[in-house]
Write a protein that holds these residues in place. Structure first.
Motif, PDB file in Angstrom:
ATOM      1  N   UNK A 127       0.644  -1.213  -0.107  1.00 32.37           N
ATOM      2  CA  UNK A 127       0.060   0.100  -0.042  1.00 32.37           C
ATOM      3  C   UNK A 127       0.769   1.188   0.031  1.00 32.37           C
ATOM      4  N   UNK A 128       0.843   2.235  -1.010  1.00 28.48           N
ATOM      5  CA  UNK A 128       1.622   3.224  -1.393  1.00 28.48           C
ATOM      6  C   UNK A 128       0.871   4.401  -1.360  1.00 28.48           C
ATOM      7  N   UNK A 129       0.803   5.468  -0.259  1.00 30.20           N
ATOM      8  CA  UNK A 129       0.104   6.610  -0.233  1.00 30.20           C
ATOM      9  C   UNK A 129      -1.265   6.125  -0.416  1.00 30.20           C
ATOM     10  N   UNK A 130      -1.958   4.991   0.399  1.00 28.70           N
ATOM     11  CA  UNK A 130      -3.250   4.705   0.310  1.00 28.70           C
ATOM     12  C   UNK A 130      -3.702   4.002  -0.871  1.00 28.70           C
ATOM     13  N   UNK A 131      -2.811   3.700  -1.814  1.00 34.01           N
ATOM     14  CA  UNK A 131      -3.186   2.807  -2.984  1.00 34.01           C
ATOM     15  C   UNK A 131      -2.690   1.547  -2.901  1.00 34.01           C
ATOM     16  N   UNK A 132      -3.530   0.467  -3.147  1.00 37.08           N
ATOM     17  CA  UNK A 132      -3.209  -0.839  -3.011  1.00 37.08           C
ATOM     18  C   UNK A 132      -2.666  -1.407  -4.047  1.00 37.08           C
ATOM     19  N   UNK A 133      -1.434  -2.026  -4.034  1.00 34.71           N
ATOM     20  CA  UNK A 133      -0.590  -2.254  -5.293  1.00 34.71           C
ATOM     21  C   UNK A 133      -0.400  -3.865  -5.037  1.00 34.71           C
ATOM     22  N   UNK A 134      -1.023  -4.431  -6.090  1.00 33.17           N
ATOM     23  CA  UNK A 134      -0.899  -5.875  -6.178  1.00 33.17           C
ATOM     24  C   UNK A 134       0.350  -6.340  -6.401  1.00 33.17           C
ATOM     25  N   UNK A 135       1.059  -7.250  -6.090  1.00 34.43           N
ATOM     26  CA  UNK A 135       2.368  -7.759  -6.386  1.00 34.43           C
ATOM     27  C   UNK A 135       2.571  -8.927  -7.300  1.00 34.43           C
ATOM     28  N   UNK A 136       2.950  -8.784  -8.588  1.00 31.06           N
ATOM     29  CA  UNK A 136       2.950 -10.024  -9.427  1.00 31.06           C
ATOM     30  C   UNK A 136       4.412 -10.151  -9.912  1.00 31.06           C
ATOM     31  N   UNK A 137       4.932 -11.310 -10.204  1.00 27.93           N
ATOM     32  CA  UNK A 137       6.231 -11.151 -10.819  1.00 27.93           C
ATOM     33  C   UNK A 137       6.677 -10.213 -12.185  1.00 27.93           C
ATOM     34  N   UNK A 138       7.768  -9.686 -11.779  1.00 34.93           N
ATOM     35  CA  UNK A 138       8.011  -8.573 -12.764  1.00 34.93           C
ATOM     36  C   UNK A 138       7.573  -7.502 -12.436  1.00 34.93           C
ATOM     37  N   UNK A 139       6.441  -7.091 -11.731  1.00 35.19           N
ATOM     38  CA  UNK A 139       5.901  -5.932 -11.575  1.00 35.19           C
ATOM     39  C   UNK A 139       7.077  -4.940 -11.056  1.00 35.19           C
ATOM     40  N   UNK A 140       6.689  -3.383 -11.160  1.00 39.09           N
ATOM     41  CA  UNK A 140       7.744  -2.523 -10.630  1.00 39.09           C
ATOM     42  C   UNK A 140       6.809  -1.607  -9.707  1.00 39.09           C
ATOM     43  N   UNK A 141       7.090  -1.568  -8.458  1.00 40.38           N
ATOM     44  CA  UNK A 141       6.252  -0.651  -7.678  1.00 40.38           C
ATOM     45  C   UNK A 141       7.186   0.186  -7.171  1.00 40.38           C
ATOM     46  N   UNK A 142       6.477   1.502  -7.028  1.00 42.55           N
ATOM     47  CA  UNK A 142       7.446   2.744  -6.473  1.00 42.55           C
ATOM     48  C   UNK A 142       7.001   2.886  -4.986  1.00 42.55           C
ATOM     49  N   UNK A 143       8.112   3.379  -4.257  1.00 38.83           N
ATOM     50  CA  UNK A 143       7.805   3.908  -2.997  1.00 38.83           C
ATOM     51  C   UNK A 143       8.661   5.001  -2.860  1.00 38.83           C
ATOM     52  N   UNK A 144       8.288   6.185  -3.692  1.00 39.57           N
ATOM     53  CA  UNK A 144       9.101   7.467  -3.635  1.00 39.57           C
ATOM     54  C   UNK A 144       9.430   8.207  -2.290  1.00 39.57           C
ATOM     55  N   UNK A 145      10.318   8.823  -2.254  1.00 32.78           N
ATOM     56  CA  UNK A 145      10.768   9.656  -1.121  1.00 32.78           C
ATOM     57  C   UNK A 145       9.545  10.405  -0.440  1.00 32.78           C
ATOM     58  N   UNK A 146       9.409  10.055   0.764  1.00 35.81           N
ATOM     59  CA  UNK A 146       8.095  10.670   1.783  1.00 35.81           C
ATOM     60  C   UNK A 146       6.713  10.115   1.674  1.00 35.81           C
TER      61      UNK A 146
END
Ligand SMILES: [Fe+2]
Length: 345
Positions: A127-146
């Protein structure tokens, strides 16, 4: 280039007098901080086999409960920088993180930017900034500064991902810190589905998205499909590569590190030019041989290696029948901003 005076050429009393006043003579160190033509690099060509590290990561799951780890990570450390310094290169940190079914990695935010490349498992989410990001093989998920982020896992098998952070450079600048937080409330929203499809961008009453990080999840299925289309559209094109970008600005997704995906055609040998940034290669699909300086790494899926800057790298697809796909992280955005970026061909 002429040899310069050494520290021991100076009288001891003079050196002591300088030290007492917090002064240092430059000339004994001048050549080491400004070497001729090629910088001194501590980053060594280093390879991490996923098959070898995976049992040790799973063992960490038995040895250390989540409450005692917060983030259960084995850091991929470059011996050239000293293992204890936890760097893959001067600006890149790499870690393999394990989340077991039912576990939750608590919410926090910090100044270093992070991304995660999902390596194996299903059912986990960030969950990044309230958005639920599913994690699947090869996905890129950002958790930027702050931005607040936390990880949960509703699946039944272990989930592993590769964390890539700019921690070494943010730490070096004495600007690295974290804030602990409460569990986030998930807000409806899928930035990955709102952005980039067919060249459209979310717009509300003629106003475009003003968020610094409008897209947080880059699904592998879309990246792979773009690479395959690129390869098919121009069979004569040697390099089949995409950059992960901010869909509003077209810039790199983050300020310090750059991220790319590359497809190697069956049997292809691709020489990447000698550029100033250090780089990391992670095999998403296929088998790739990486030649860096005097090292040759035969990489299988989920394997990772890194290369120092100013060196050419040759990648070879070891399969004669299938394409291979490589995720790349480098220090280009930082080098460009600092004005030190070079491509020496
Ligand atoms: Fe974090």
């Amino acid at each position: 280039m002429s040899e310069l005076g050494k520290l021991e050429d100076l009288p001891l009393s003079y050196r002591q007098e300088l030290s007492a006043l917090n002064l240092v003579p430059l000339w004994p160190s001048l050549r080491s901080v400004l070497p001729p033509k090629v910088p001194t690099r501590q980053t060594q060509a280093t390879y991490w086999s996923y098959e070898t590290l995976r049992p040790l990561l799973l063992q960490a799951g038995d040895l250390t409960p989540m409450e005692k780890a917060e983030r259960r990570v084995l850091v991929l450390a470059n011996p050239g920088h000293g293992l204890e310094n936890m760097k893959a290169s001067a600006a890149i940190y790499l870690g393999m993180q394990l989340l077991l079914p039912g576990e939750w990695a608590p919410s926090h935010r910090h100044t270093p930017n992070a991304v995660r490349m999902i390596v194996e498992g299903e059912g986990a989410y960030t969950t990044v900034d309230g958005e639920k990001c599913e994690m699947e093989r090869g996905d890129l998920i950002l958790t930027p500064t702050g931005l607040w982020h936390e990880h949960g896992h509703d699946g039944t098998t272990p989930v592993v991902w590769l964390d890539v952070l700019d921690l070494p450079v943010v730490f070096y600048l004495e600007t690295s810190y974290a804030i602990e937080g409460q569990r986030q409330t998930i807000k409806p929203g899928h930035s990955d589905q709102q952005n980039v499809r067919s060249g459209i961008a979310p717009t509300r009453m003629f106003e475009r998205n003003s968020k610094a990080y409008p897209m947080l999840r880059y699904p592998w299925k879309d990246t792979k499909s773009a690479l395959i289309t690129l390869a098919q559209d121009d069979p004569s094109q040697e390099c089949v590569q995409v950059t992960y970008i901010n869909p509003e600005t077209g810039d790199d997704v983050q300020n310090i590190l750059g991220f790319y995906a590359l497809m190697l055609r069956p049997g292809q040998v691709l020489r990447l030019p000698a550029r100033s940034p250090a780089q990391v290669f992670h095999v998403v699909e296929g088998q790739v041989e990486a030649q860096i300086l005097n090292s040759t790494f035969a990489m299988r899926e989920a394997d990772t290696c890194c290369a120092p800057g100013y060196e050419a790298v040759t990648l070879k697809n070891l399969s004669a029948h299938q394409p291979s796909f490589v995720f790349i992280a480098d220090e280009s955005p930082l080098h460009r901003k600092l004005g030190v970026y070079e491509n020496r061909g």
